[in-house]
Design a protein around this motif. Sequence first.
Motif, PDB file in Angstrom:
ATOM      1  N   VAL A 184      -2.523 -14.485  39.570  1.00 44.72           N
ATOM      2  CA  VAL A 184      -1.845 -15.753  39.247  1.00 44.72           C
ATOM      3  C   VAL A 184      -0.360 -15.471  38.976  1.00 44.72           C
ATOM      4  O   VAL A 184       0.134 -15.696  37.867  1.00 44.72           O
ATOM      5  CB  VAL A 184      -2.513 -16.449  38.042  1.00 44.72           C
ATOM      6  N   PRO A 185       0.384 -14.985  39.966  1.00 44.18           N
ATOM      7  CA  PRO A 185       1.779 -14.589  39.725  1.00 44.18           C
ATOM      8  C   PRO A 185       2.683 -15.734  39.284  1.00 44.18           C
ATOM      9  O   PRO A 185       3.590 -15.527  38.470  1.00 44.18           O
ATOM     10  CB  PRO A 185       2.221 -14.025  41.084  1.00 44.18           C
ATOM     11  N   THR A 186       2.449 -16.933  39.790  1.00 51.07           N
ATOM     12  CA  THR A 186       3.290 -18.071  39.405  1.00 51.07           C
ATOM     13  C   THR A 186       3.065 -18.440  37.946  1.00 51.07           C
ATOM     14  O   THR A 186       4.014 -18.657  37.186  1.00 51.07           O
ATOM     15  CB  THR A 186       3.002 -19.286  40.301  1.00 51.07           C
ATOM     16  N   LEU A 187       1.795 -18.515  37.542  1.00 53.13           N
ATOM     17  CA  LEU A 187       1.483 -18.848  36.154  1.00 53.13           C
ATOM     18  C   LEU A 187       1.949 -17.742  35.215  1.00 53.13           C
ATOM     19  O   LEU A 187       2.439 -18.021  34.119  1.00 53.13           O
ATOM     20  CB  LEU A 187      -0.024 -19.074  36.002  1.00 53.13           C
ATOM     21  N   ASN A 188       1.819 -16.495  35.642  1.00 55.18           N
ATOM     22  CA  ASN A 188       2.278 -15.389  34.801  1.00 55.18           C
ATOM     23  C   ASN A 188       3.795 -15.388  34.658  1.00 55.18           C
ATOM     24  O   ASN A 188       4.332 -15.094  33.577  1.00 55.18           O
ATOM     25  CB  ASN A 188       1.816 -14.048  35.388  1.00 55.18           C
ATOM     26  N   ALA A 189       4.507 -15.710  35.737  1.00 58.76           N
ATOM     27  CA  ALA A 189       5.970 -15.752  35.673  1.00 58.76           C
ATOM     28  C   ALA A 189       6.432 -16.822  34.687  1.00 58.76           C
ATOM     29  O   ALA A 189       7.383 -16.622  33.926  1.00 58.76           O
ATOM     30  CB  ALA A 189       6.547 -16.019  37.059  1.00 58.76           C
ATOM     31  N   ALA A 190       5.740 -17.971  34.695  1.00 61.00           N
ATOM     32  CA  ALA A 190       6.084 -19.038  33.756  1.00 61.00           C
ATOM     33  C   ALA A 190       5.806 -18.612  32.324  1.00 61.00           C
ATOM     34  O   ALA A 190       6.585 -18.907  31.405  1.00 61.00           O
ATOM     35  CB  ALA A 190       5.302 -20.304  34.097  1.00 61.00           C
ATOM     36  N   LEU A 191       4.704 -17.904  32.106  1.00 60.36           N
ATOM     37  CA  LEU A 191       4.373 -17.411  30.764  1.00 60.36           C
ATOM     38  C   LEU A 191       5.388 -16.376  30.306  1.00 60.36           C
ATOM     39  O   LEU A 191       5.836 -16.402  29.150  1.00 60.36           O
ATOM     40  CB  LEU A 191       2.962 -16.810  30.772  1.00 60.36           C
ATOM     41  N   GLU A 192       5.789 -15.478  31.203  1.00 55.49           N
ATOM     42  CA  GLU A 192       6.767 -14.456  30.835  1.00 55.49           C
ATOM     43  C   GLU A 192       8.126 -15.067  30.526  1.00 55.49           C
ATOM     44  O   GLU A 192       8.874 -14.555  29.689  1.00 55.49           O
ATOM     45  CB  GLU A 192       6.863 -13.424  31.947  1.00 55.49           C
ATOM     46  N   ALA A 193       8.460 -16.177  31.180  1.00 55.54           N
ATOM     47  CA  ALA A 193       9.702 -16.881  30.856  1.00 55.54           C
ATOM     48  C   ALA A 193       9.658 -17.400  29.426  1.00 55.54           C
ATOM     49  O   ALA A 193      10.678 -17.412  28.719  1.00 55.54           O
ATOM     50  CB  ALA A 193       9.924 -18.032  31.836  1.00 55.54           C
ATOM     51  N   ARG A 194       8.484 -17.793  28.976  1.00 58.70           N
ATOM     52  CA  ARG A 194       8.327 -18.239  27.590  1.00 58.70           C
ATOM     53  C   ARG A 194       8.472 -17.055  26.634  1.00 58.70           C
ATOM     54  O   ARG A 194       9.012 -17.194  25.530  1.00 58.70           O
ATOM     55  CB  ARG A 194       6.974 -18.937  27.405  1.00 58.70           C
ATOM     56  N   TYR A 195       7.967 -15.883  27.045  1.00 57.92           N
ATOM     57  CA  TYR A 195       8.185 -14.681  26.230  1.00 57.92           C
ATOM     58  C   TYR A 195       9.680 -14.418  26.071  1.00 57.92           C
ATOM     59  O   TYR A 195      10.174 -14.127  24.966  1.00 57.92           O
ATOM     60  CB  TYR A 195       7.543 -13.454  26.894  1.00 57.92           C
ATOM     61  N   PHE A 196      10.415 -14.497  27.186  1.00 52.79           N
ATOM     62  CA  PHE A 196      11.858 -14.249  27.141  1.00 52.79           C
ATOM     63  C   PHE A 196      12.561 -15.256  26.232  1.00 52.79           C
ATOM     64  O   PHE A 196      13.520 -14.924  25.534  1.00 52.79           O
ATOM     65  CB  PHE A 196      12.451 -14.331  28.547  1.00 52.79           C
TER      66      PHE A 196
END
Length: 247
Positions: A184-196
């Motif tokens: 799920v690279p798209t969902l993970n990228a969105a989650l990692e943006a929240r981490y940032f």
Amino acid sequence: NDEIIHKFYTESVVENLSKEDAQDRGINLFEMIRLERDRVIVEKEDITEAFLIGGPKEAYETLKPLLQSYAAVGHAGNSAGCAHYASMIQRAIEFGVSQPYAEAAEMLRVVTNFVNQDFGRIMNNWNNGDLLPSYVLEISGKIYYKRDDLTPNGHIVNHMVDCVDLKDSDTWAAIEATKLGVPVPTLNAALEARYFSVMKDDRVEASSILKSPTDTPVIFKDQAVDDLQKAIYCTIITAYAEGISIL
């Protein structure tokens, strides 16, 4: 109970209680997740509530007419825990849908020097078009027009802290996808943006050391807006596809 749910997101207290005590007595237990009314498409104007329900299908059909008198309802599955599970996936998809709007606005700000009113106009146009009409885009367009009531300095969006309130439940879909071996690279990228976004102090410090390029390419602004709209559309399709793949 958040403390109980935190033990493990797939553990449904209601489902366990149903198996251990209720089923043998002929009692059906449900989990009901209340959905935000303005994010649900309904056919009747007098509908004031919306629920996602997990529990036995036959019992749900008995309950359904009672709820439909005032609420929009959907059956998530025969297990009580299905309601929270489906809600978990919905939340992950919403992150995947929201993130490209933020990135598109930042790209346009840097490359085209657009201002808040431009973003509001663009998002309103997208929302009234054929590709991207949605509740998220509707409220995103409105916020760029809203002036700040507390200070005389511009729009309220300029005074928002770019840091989200990250919750444990925000990570559950990513954990479940990893467990199941579902990419799920798209969902993970969105989650990692929240981490940032949570790393506000680190980002501020890094920005004083790592400078972004000052030269920007010459582009056609209208073409850039059209290209971004299509890119966001593809991203949204991918976010939904990845979320459904977990299910």
